[in-house]
Design an enzyme around this catalytic site. Structure first.
Site, mmCIF file in Angstrom:
data_model
loop_
_atom_site.group_PDB
_atom_site.id
_atom_site.type_symbol
_atom_site.label_atom_id
_atom_site.label_comp_id
_atom_site.label_asym_id
_atom_site.label_seq_id
_atom_site.Cartn_x
_atom_site.Cartn_y
_atom_site.Cartn_z
ATOM 1 N N GLU A 25 38.604 32.656 40.032
ATOM 2 C CA GLU A 25 40.019 33.115 40.576
ATOM 3 C C GLU A 25 39.768 33.570 41.909
ATOM 4 O O GLU A 25 38.759 34.488 42.198
ATOM 5 C CB GLU A 25 40.614 34.101 39.637
ATOM 6 N N ASP A 81 45.569 41.378 29.197
ATOM 7 C CA ASP A 81 45.025 42.431 28.575
ATOM 8 C C ASP A 81 45.276 43.831 29.101
ATOM 9 O O ASP A 81 44.572 44.784 28.684
ATOM 10 C CB ASP A 81 43.630 42.186 28.508
ATOM 11 N N LYS A 88 36.807 37.597 31.399
ATOM 12 C CA LYS A 88 37.170 37.378 32.587
ATOM 13 C C LYS A 88 36.346 38.435 33.188
ATOM 14 O O LYS A 88 36.358 39.787 33.201
ATOM 15 C CB LYS A 88 38.622 37.696 32.942
ATOM 16 N N LYS A 144 35.289 40.209 36.638
ATOM 17 C CA LYS A 144 35.216 40.721 37.779
ATOM 18 C C LYS A 144 34.277 40.836 38.663
ATOM 19 O O LYS A 144 33.036 41.374 38.371
ATOM 20 C CB LYS A 144 36.416 42.161 37.938
ATOM 21 N N LYS A 167 52.056 36.016 38.027
ATOM 22 C CA LYS A 167 52.295 37.450 37.628
ATOM 23 C C LYS A 167 53.643 37.690 37.966
ATOM 24 O O LYS A 167 54.379 37.672 39.211
ATOM 25 C CB LYS A 167 51.371 38.338 38.369
HETATM 26 MG MG LIG Z 1 43.414 38.084 39.932
#
Ligand SMILES: [Mg+2]
Length: 333
Positions: A212, A309, A159, A161, A257
């Site tokens: 995302e 993670d 993933k 960023k 989340k």
């Molecule tokens: Mg996010």
């Protein structure tokens, strides 16, 4: 019955950089609830993005704990009562997860059994879960090197960023460094609205599987204006099940989340609702220890994409029985 909380500072192993800034340590809140024989524990991470600073979270806990203790003594306190006392967020998450953990121990079963029951399903067999490994923001070259290092350690799903800068240079460098890796991107609300469609098309061309939260929460109407060349996932725009019907018209996936939605109880409800709306589910985390990740595992086992993670960023995982992270999977063995 006893119920208490403590805050802990956890230094990171290396700086963690996203579009909103860089962190070198985090502070977590742990709630423990004990009946004398069993102890439930819930960990949550205060998050300034949602006005959930440690001070706010501690004030919420101080306000609710006396009621919680009295209710537990009388046997009249449950997770529904908690949802009436506290809004979705970090403090509710810590208490809610402690209550689930206590119930699992009292009944002598794993959390998976309880969550499967709540969903009306058979429990899933325990097996390692694939998780993304996050690449923080840095120069294109440093990100490419970090991606290659994770690939060499066995991670197959990264993933990345990003912020609004050097999107193409960074992604091309990473793609060149790890041509075989599965990639997803997290913009944390930072992509420019101008040229967004072309930007997403470029990501799709580079084989990125999902992006995302490209636009700020509350300013994501521009996502309605074109056909998405890759699935777009709501994170900062997505908090509780109430958000999902509107998000289903704008996004293909939602990131659940526990720190945002206020715990496993709401997380279960969100999963069920997302399925009903045909939204794909990602289960994500704030930075935190294995204690926080373990609570999310039953949801993660049912998700399309998992991003748990958090503990791999900590200098030390304070959980007495840390999850094992190896070759892109996490295992609670
Ligand atoms: Mg996010």
């Amino acid at each position: 019955m006893q119920a208490d909380y403590a805050t802990h500072r956890l230094p990171l192993a290396r700086p963690f950089a996203i579009s909103r800034g860089t962190r070198t340590e985090i502070e977590v809140v742990r709630v423990t609830i004990s009946d004398g024989a069993h102890q439930g524990i819930g960990e949550a991470t205060p998050t300034p993005r949602y006005e959930q600073t440690t001070e706010v979270v501690v004030a919420d806990l101080e306000r609710v704990l006396p009621t919680l203790r009295q209710g537990l003594e009388r046997g009249s306190f449950d997770r529904d009562e908690l949802a009436r006392l506290l809004p979705a967020g970090v403090a509710r998450n810590a208490i809610d997860c402690a209550l689930w953990s206590l119930e699992a121990q009292k009944r002598g079963v794993g959390l998976e059994t309880l969550i499967a029951e709540a969903l009306g399903e058979a429990p899933l067999p325990q097996r390692p879960i694939d998780t993304v490994q996050t690449i923080g923001i840095a120069t294109a070259q440093a990100m490419a090197e970090a991606a290659r290092a994770e690939w060499e350690k066995g991670a197959r799903l990264l993933k990345v960023k990003l912020d609004g800068e050097q999107i193409e240079a960074r992604m091309r460098a990473i793609r060149q460094a790890v041509p075989q890796a599965r990639l997803v991107v997290d913009a944390n609300e930072a992509f420019p609205r101008q040229g967004l469609e072309q930007c997403l098309r470029l990501l799709a061309e580079l084989g990125v599987e999902m992006v995302e939260q490209p636009l700020p929460a509350g300013e994501d109407a521009a996502l309605d204006e074109f056909r998405h060349p890759l699935p777009v996932c709501a994170d900062e725009s997505c908090h509780t099940r109430e958000d999902l019907p509107a998000l289903a018209r704008r996004y293909e996936m939602v990131n659940i989340k526990l720190d945002k939605c206020g715990g496993l109880s709401e997380g279960i409800a969100m999963l069920a609702q997302a399925r009903a709306l045909d939204l794909k589910v990602m289960v994500g985390c704030m930075l935190g220890s294995s204690t926080a990740m373990r609570a999310a595992l039953p949801l993660a086992a049912r998700a399309t994409l998992v991003d748990l993670d958090g503990p791999t960023w900590l200098a030390n995982d304070p959980d007495p029985r840390p999850l094992r992270f190896a070759a892109g999977t996490l295992d609670d063995g």
